[in-house]
Design a protein around this motif. Structure first.
Motif, PDB file in Angstrom:
ATOM      1  N   VAL A  37       5.456  13.187  -0.306  1.00  0.00           N
ATOM      2  CA  VAL A  37       5.596  11.738  -0.119  1.00  0.00           C
ATOM      3  C   VAL A  37       7.063  11.395   0.113  1.00  0.00           C
ATOM      4  O   VAL A  37       7.396  10.629   1.021  1.00  0.00           O
ATOM      5  CB  VAL A  37       5.032  10.956  -1.325  1.00  0.00           C
ATOM      6  CG1 VAL A  37       5.339   9.477  -1.199  1.00  0.00           C
ATOM      7  CG2 VAL A  37       3.538  11.177  -1.480  1.00  0.00           C
ATOM      8  N   LEU A  51       0.018   5.396   6.444  1.00  0.00           N
ATOM      9  CA  LEU A  51       0.635   4.072   6.392  1.00  0.00           C
ATOM     10  C   LEU A  51       1.957   4.040   7.149  1.00  0.00           C
ATOM     11  O   LEU A  51       2.250   3.081   7.879  1.00  0.00           O
ATOM     12  CB  LEU A  51       0.838   3.641   4.941  1.00  0.00           C
ATOM     13  CG  LEU A  51      -0.455   3.335   4.179  1.00  0.00           C
ATOM     14  CD1 LEU A  51      -0.196   3.291   2.680  1.00  0.00           C
ATOM     15  CD2 LEU A  51      -1.068   2.036   4.669  1.00  0.00           C
ATOM     16  N   PHE A  62       0.158  10.176  -3.199  1.00  0.00           N
ATOM     17  CA  PHE A  62      -0.825  10.434  -2.142  1.00  0.00           C
ATOM     18  C   PHE A  62      -0.122  10.640  -0.802  1.00  0.00           C
ATOM     19  O   PHE A  62       0.073   9.686  -0.039  1.00  0.00           O
ATOM     20  CB  PHE A  62      -1.822   9.285  -2.035  1.00  0.00           C
ATOM     21  CG  PHE A  62      -2.636   9.028  -3.270  1.00  0.00           C
ATOM     22  CD1 PHE A  62      -2.958  10.040  -4.154  1.00  0.00           C
ATOM     23  CD2 PHE A  62      -3.094   7.756  -3.548  1.00  0.00           C
ATOM     24  CE1 PHE A  62      -3.732   9.796  -5.290  1.00  0.00           C
ATOM     25  CE2 PHE A  62      -3.865   7.501  -4.672  1.00  0.00           C
ATOM     26  CZ  PHE A  62      -4.184   8.517  -5.546  1.00  0.00           C
ATOM     27  N   THR A 101      -2.128   9.538   2.510  1.00  0.00           N
ATOM     28  CA  THR A 101      -2.190   8.080   2.627  1.00  0.00           C
ATOM     29  C   THR A 101      -0.826   7.517   3.014  1.00  0.00           C
ATOM     30  O   THR A 101      -0.734   6.648   3.897  1.00  0.00           O
ATOM     31  CB  THR A 101      -2.653   7.453   1.298  1.00  0.00           C
ATOM     32  OG1 THR A 101      -3.924   8.009   0.952  1.00  0.00           O
ATOM     33  CG2 THR A 101      -2.763   5.947   1.397  1.00  0.00           C
ATOM     34  N   ALA A 102       0.226   8.008   2.380  1.00  0.00           N
ATOM     35  CA  ALA A 102       1.574   7.544   2.708  1.00  0.00           C
ATOM     36  C   ALA A 102       1.892   7.808   4.170  1.00  0.00           C
ATOM     37  O   ALA A 102       2.410   6.933   4.873  1.00  0.00           O
ATOM     38  CB  ALA A 102       2.605   8.222   1.808  1.00  0.00           C
ATOM     39  N   ALA A 154       0.858   4.197  -2.775  1.00  0.00           N
ATOM     40  CA  ALA A 154       0.631   5.588  -2.372  1.00  0.00           C
ATOM     41  C   ALA A 154       1.774   6.476  -2.854  1.00  0.00           C
ATOM     42  O   ALA A 154       1.547   7.608  -3.309  1.00  0.00           O
ATOM     43  CB  ALA A 154       0.475   5.691  -0.859  1.00  0.00           C
ATOM     44  N   ALA A 202       0.838  -1.202   0.000  1.00  0.00           N
ATOM     45  CA  ALA A 202       0.000   0.000   0.000  1.00  0.00           C
ATOM     46  C   ALA A 202       0.876   1.256   0.000  1.00  0.00           C
ATOM     47  O   ALA A 202       0.567   2.237  -0.679  1.00  0.00           O
ATOM     48  CB  ALA A 202      -0.936  -0.008   1.206  1.00  0.00           C
ATOM     49  N   LEU A 203       1.980   1.232   0.743  1.00  0.00           N
ATOM     50  CA  LEU A 203       2.883   2.379   0.750  1.00  0.00           C
ATOM     51  C   LEU A 203       3.495   2.594  -0.623  1.00  0.00           C
ATOM     52  O   LEU A 203       3.595   3.720  -1.108  1.00  0.00           O
ATOM     53  CB  LEU A 203       3.986   2.205   1.797  1.00  0.00           C
ATOM     54  CG  LEU A 203       5.029   3.321   1.827  1.00  0.00           C
ATOM     55  CD1 LEU A 203       4.377   4.672   2.133  1.00  0.00           C
ATOM     56  CD2 LEU A 203       6.124   3.010   2.826  1.00  0.00           C
ATOM     57  N   LYS A 217       1.420   6.847  -6.735  1.00  0.00           N
ATOM     58  CA  LYS A 217       0.284   7.686  -7.121  1.00  0.00           C
ATOM     59  C   LYS A 217       0.393   9.113  -6.590  1.00  0.00           C
ATOM     60  O   LYS A 217      -0.361   9.978  -6.991  1.00  0.00           O
ATOM     61  CB  LYS A 217      -1.028   7.060  -6.639  1.00  0.00           C
ATOM     62  CG  LYS A 217      -1.318   5.708  -7.244  1.00  0.00           C
ATOM     63  CD  LYS A 217      -1.624   5.827  -8.713  1.00  0.00           C
ATOM     64  CE  LYS A 217      -2.007   4.489  -9.294  1.00  0.00           C
ATOM     65  NZ  LYS A 217      -2.300   4.564 -10.712  1.00  0.00           N
TER      66      LYS A 217
END
Length: 75
Positions: free
Chosen positions: A60, A34, A27, A30-31, A22, A18-19, A25
Motif C-alpha cells: 500500500v 482507487l 488492502f 483496493t488501494a 484501504a 476510501a483510499l 486496513k
C-alpha cells in the motif's frame, strides 16, 4: 470496473476517503484500484492524517508513493 466517477472523493463521518480506509486496513489491491481511478493521495481525514501516514502494508505504501510521484510529475 472502477471509473473516475466512482466516488473516490467521498468522505465518511470522520473525513476518511476510501483510499484512506484501504491504506489503514492494509488492502493493497483496493488501494491500487482507487489510485488508478484517480484517488487523491493528499486528502487527509478530519485530524489531518493523510493515507500514507496510516498505511502499514508495504505494498500500500509503495502504491501511494508511486502514485504521488506520478501526480507530481517526478517519475
Amino acid at each position: 470496473m472502477i471509473g473516475s466517477d466512482t466516488g473516490a472523493l467521498v468522505f465518511d463521518q470522520m473525513g476518511q476517503t476510501a483510499l484512506w480506509l484501504a491504506a489503514k486496513k492494509g488492502f493493497p489491491v483496493t488501494a491500487k484500484l482507487l489510485l488508478d481511478a484517480g484517488a487523491d493521495t493528499t486528502l487527509a481525514d478530519e485530524e489531518e492524517v493523510p493515507p500514507l501516514r496510516v498505511a502499514k502494508n508495504p505494498k500500500v505504501i509503495e502504491a501511494i508513493q508511486v502514485s504521488g510521484r506520478l501526480v507530481m510529475g517526478c517519475r
